[in-house]
Motif scaffolding. Structure first.
Motif, PDB file in Angstrom:
ATOM      1  N   PRO A 154       0.808  -1.230   0.000  1.00  0.00           N
ATOM      2  CA  PRO A 154       0.000   0.000   0.000  1.00  0.00           C
ATOM      3  C   PRO A 154       0.837   1.273   0.000  1.00  0.00           C
ATOM      4  O   PRO A 154       1.944   1.313   0.547  1.00  0.00           O
ATOM      5  CB  PRO A 154      -0.818  -0.132   1.290  1.00  0.00           C
ATOM      6  CG  PRO A 154      -0.950  -1.598   1.502  1.00  0.00           C
ATOM      7  CD  PRO A 154       0.358  -2.175   1.046  1.00  0.00           C
ATOM      8  N   GLY A 213      -2.370   2.588   5.529  1.00  0.00           N
ATOM      9  CA  GLY A 213      -2.724   1.436   4.705  1.00  0.00           C
ATOM     10  C   GLY A 213      -1.726   0.305   4.868  1.00  0.00           C
ATOM     11  O   GLY A 213      -2.098  -0.872   4.975  1.00  0.00           O
ATOM     12  N   TRP A 245      -2.536  -3.332   6.483  1.00  0.00           N
ATOM     13  CA  TRP A 245      -2.228  -4.446   5.578  1.00  0.00           C
ATOM     14  C   TRP A 245      -1.274  -5.432   6.237  1.00  0.00           C
ATOM     15  O   TRP A 245      -1.498  -6.655   6.229  1.00  0.00           O
ATOM     16  CB  TRP A 245      -1.630  -3.853   4.308  1.00  0.00           C
ATOM     17  CG  TRP A 245      -1.220  -4.784   3.230  1.00  0.00           C
ATOM     18  CD1 TRP A 245      -2.013  -5.341   2.270  1.00  0.00           C
ATOM     19  CD2 TRP A 245       0.124  -5.216   2.944  1.00  0.00           C
ATOM     20  NE1 TRP A 245      -1.256  -6.097   1.411  1.00  0.00           N
ATOM     21  CE2 TRP A 245       0.050  -6.038   1.794  1.00  0.00           C
ATOM     22  CE3 TRP A 245       1.357  -4.981   3.536  1.00  0.00           C
ATOM     23  CZ2 TRP A 245       1.183  -6.639   1.239  1.00  0.00           C
ATOM     24  CZ3 TRP A 245       2.488  -5.578   2.990  1.00  0.00           C
ATOM     25  CH2 TRP A 245       2.396  -6.394   1.850  1.00  0.00           C
ATOM     26  N   LEU A 247      -5.525  -6.953  -1.002  1.00  0.00           N
ATOM     27  CA  LEU A 247      -6.057  -5.911  -0.123  1.00  0.00           C
ATOM     28  C   LEU A 247      -5.382  -4.564  -0.393  1.00  0.00           C
ATOM     29  O   LEU A 247      -5.925  -3.511  -0.051  1.00  0.00           O
ATOM     30  CB  LEU A 247      -5.866  -6.315   1.343  1.00  0.00           C
ATOM     31  CG  LEU A 247      -6.504  -5.423   2.416  1.00  0.00           C
ATOM     32  CD1 LEU A 247      -8.015  -5.384   2.256  1.00  0.00           C
ATOM     33  CD2 LEU A 247      -6.126  -5.913   3.812  1.00  0.00           C
ATOM     34  N   THR A 248      -4.209  -4.604  -1.013  1.00  0.00           N
ATOM     35  CA  THR A 248      -3.509  -3.370  -1.399  1.00  0.00           C
ATOM     36  C   THR A 248      -4.405  -2.462  -2.234  1.00  0.00           C
ATOM     37  O   THR A 248      -4.387  -1.236  -2.086  1.00  0.00           O
ATOM     38  CB  THR A 248      -2.235  -3.710  -2.193  1.00  0.00           C
ATOM     39  OG1 THR A 248      -1.355  -4.468  -1.353  1.00  0.00           O
ATOM     40  CG2 THR A 248      -1.523  -2.454  -2.662  1.00  0.00           C
ATOM     41  N   ILE A 249      -5.197  -3.048  -3.103  1.00  0.00           N
ATOM     42  CA  ILE A 249      -6.090  -2.276  -3.977  1.00  0.00           C
ATOM     43  C   ILE A 249      -7.073  -1.473  -3.135  1.00  0.00           C
ATOM     44  O   ILE A 249      -7.289  -0.272  -3.371  1.00  0.00           O
ATOM     45  CB  ILE A 249      -6.845  -3.221  -4.933  1.00  0.00           C
ATOM     46  CG1 ILE A 249      -5.862  -4.042  -5.778  1.00  0.00           C
ATOM     47  CG2 ILE A 249      -7.793  -2.419  -5.829  1.00  0.00           C
ATOM     48  CD1 ILE A 249      -6.525  -5.162  -6.552  1.00  0.00           C
ATOM     49  N   LEU A 250      -7.660  -2.128  -2.120  1.00  0.00           N
ATOM     50  CA  LEU A 250      -8.642  -1.466  -1.275  1.00  0.00           C
ATOM     51  C   LEU A 250      -7.999  -0.378  -0.411  1.00  0.00           C
ATOM     52  O   LEU A 250      -8.551   0.720  -0.276  1.00  0.00           O
ATOM     53  CB  LEU A 250      -9.339  -2.493  -0.384  1.00  0.00           C
ATOM     54  CG  LEU A 250     -10.371  -1.956   0.607  1.00  0.00           C
ATOM     55  CD1 LEU A 250     -11.501  -1.236  -0.137  1.00  0.00           C
ATOM     56  CD2 LEU A 250     -10.929  -3.082   1.471  1.00  0.00           C
ATOM     57  N   THR A 251      -6.847  -0.678   0.172  1.00  0.00           N
ATOM     58  CA  THR A 251      -6.195   0.318   1.036  1.00  0.00           C
ATOM     59  C   THR A 251      -5.774   1.553   0.253  1.00  0.00           C
ATOM     60  O   THR A 251      -5.832   2.672   0.766  1.00  0.00           O
ATOM     61  CB  THR A 251      -4.971  -0.284   1.746  1.00  0.00           C
ATOM     62  OG1 THR A 251      -4.031  -0.761   0.770  1.00  0.00           O
ATOM     63  CG2 THR A 251      -5.379  -1.433   2.654  1.00  0.00           C
ATOM     64  N   ASP A 252      -5.367   1.371  -0.998  1.00  0.00           N
ATOM     65  CA  ASP A 252      -4.992   2.522  -1.816  1.00  0.00           C
ATOM     66  C   ASP A 252      -6.197   3.392  -2.166  1.00  0.00           C
ATOM     67  O   ASP A 252      -6.063   4.597  -2.398  1.00  0.00           O
ATOM     68  CB  ASP A 252      -4.296   2.057  -3.102  1.00  0.00           C
ATOM     69  CG  ASP A 252      -2.862   1.624  -2.856  1.00  0.00           C
ATOM     70  OD1 ASP A 252      -2.328   1.929  -1.777  1.00  0.00           O
ATOM     71  OD2 ASP A 252      -2.269   0.976  -3.749  1.00  0.00           O
ATOM     72  N   ILE A 253      -7.378   2.781  -2.204  1.00  0.00           N
ATOM     73  CA  ILE A 253      -8.603   3.548  -2.439  1.00  0.00           C
ATOM     74  C   ILE A 253      -9.032   4.286  -1.172  1.00  0.00           C
ATOM     75  O   ILE A 253      -9.403   5.464  -1.211  1.00  0.00           O
ATOM     76  CB  ILE A 253      -9.740   2.613  -2.923  1.00  0.00           C
ATOM     77  CG1 ILE A 253      -9.396   2.028  -4.298  1.00  0.00           C
ATOM     78  CG2 ILE A 253     -11.064   3.363  -2.977  1.00  0.00           C
ATOM     79  CD1 ILE A 253     -10.382   0.980  -4.780  1.00  0.00           C
ATOM     80  N   LEU A 254      -8.952   3.589  -0.039  1.00  0.00           N
ATOM     81  CA  LEU A 254      -9.392   4.182   1.230  1.00  0.00           C
ATOM     82  C   LEU A 254      -8.460   5.281   1.719  1.00  0.00           C
ATOM     83  O   LEU A 254      -8.908   6.298   2.257  1.00  0.00           O
ATOM     84  CB  LEU A 254      -9.503   3.085   2.299  1.00  0.00           C
ATOM     85  CG  LEU A 254     -10.591   2.030   2.096  1.00  0.00           C
ATOM     86  CD1 LEU A 254     -10.509   0.975   3.187  1.00  0.00           C
ATOM     87  CD2 LEU A 254     -11.972   2.684   2.086  1.00  0.00           C
TER      88      LEU A 254
END
Length: 273
Positions: A208, A213, A217, A248-255
């Motif tokens: 992330p 993030g 993670w 989960l990296t994808i989600l943390t980068d969005i959040l």
């Protein structure tokens, strides 16, 4: 500095660990298999960069340093008696950077992806998590060299979050079961665990972008490692945990939005330019 790019130090350290393992731990590594890993990683990186670079204006210039780092990571962790298995693991590792991407950022650690691919799709691959034993001085070597790299790339938070979470869970379990504290230290004093925490889950290009993030993670990876190791008795739990949590990296980068990490010829940069 002797090297301008921090990845040169990483290559030096990983190669030194490989020599140390062969000389001090008596690993039965075949030199030709190490050569297969290096050559396959470099050729796959070069060929895919060339082909995909023609299709995407965003593609970065060919980076053979990253391929060499991946090959050394595989050499340190993966074992097989056949060169075809090693070549498959190396090709899978590098290919994952070009296939599994979101917004031009790959989210699987290449070496970890290669290990999981070989374990699941070939009949003769294995990983030996206890190959470093539990000598305390290995931990000092890994911490010192890993610390130098993490200081430059600014990813100490990831290692700290992982180790603190994992150690905390092991401590709670130790107290709950009424075990002595030597059992707790036995669980933590593992060269492979420190190598994983310092060099694998800190790859700045696949983890992330934001600090919060990365910490969330890494804590998730530690939690899953703890569960897989203690309740499913999987000796390679760290690698499966990283593989499972990587997306989960994808989600943390969005959040939690933050500048993306890029390598440069002068070391490291965090910029989305």
């Amino acid at each position: 500095m002797l090297f301008k790019d921090i990845r040169d130090y990483q290559i030096l350290f990983l190669a030194s660990f490989l020599i140390l393992g062969i000389r001090a731990r008596d690993w039965t590594l075949q030199p030709q298999l190490i050569l297969v890993l290096i050559v396959t990683c470099v050729l796959t990186q070069w060929s895919l960069s060339l082909v995909i670079g023609q299709l995407s204006a965003k593609e970065q210039t060919i980076s053979l340093r990253s391929a060499i780092i991946t090959s050394l990571g595989l050499s340190l962790l993966l074992r097989s008696d056949h060169w075809e298995t090693m070549a498959f693991a190396a090709a899978s590792a590098i290919a994952s950077k070009f296939i599994f991407k979101v917004d031009n950022k790959h989210f699987f650690n290449p070496a970890n992806f290669g290990i999981i691919s070989a374990l699941t799709l070939t009949p003769d691959a294995w990983v030996s998590p206890g190959q470093w034993g539990e000598d305390w001085w290995y931990g000092l070597v890994f911490a010192g060299t890993g610390g130098m790299i993490l200081k430059r790339v600014g990813r100490w938070d990831t290692t700290a979050a992982y180790l603190i979470t994992y150690a905390g869970l092991e401590a709670i379990r130790n107290i709950w079961l009424g075990w002595t504290w030597d059992v707790f230290w036995h669980r933590l004093m593992s060269g492979s665990l420190l190598l994983f925490a310092l060099f694998m889950i800190t790859d700045p290009r696949s983890i992330p972008n934001s600090k919060i993030g990365r910490m969330v993670w890494a804590a998730c990876i530690a939690l899953l490692t703890f569960i897989l190791r203690n309740y499913f008795y999987i000796p390679t739990a760290v690698f499966w945990a990283l593989f499972a949590i990587a997306p989960l990296t994808i989600l943390t980068d969005i959040l939690w939005s933050a500048p993306r990490f890029y390598w440069s010829s002068q070391g490291s940069v965090t910029s989305d330019q």
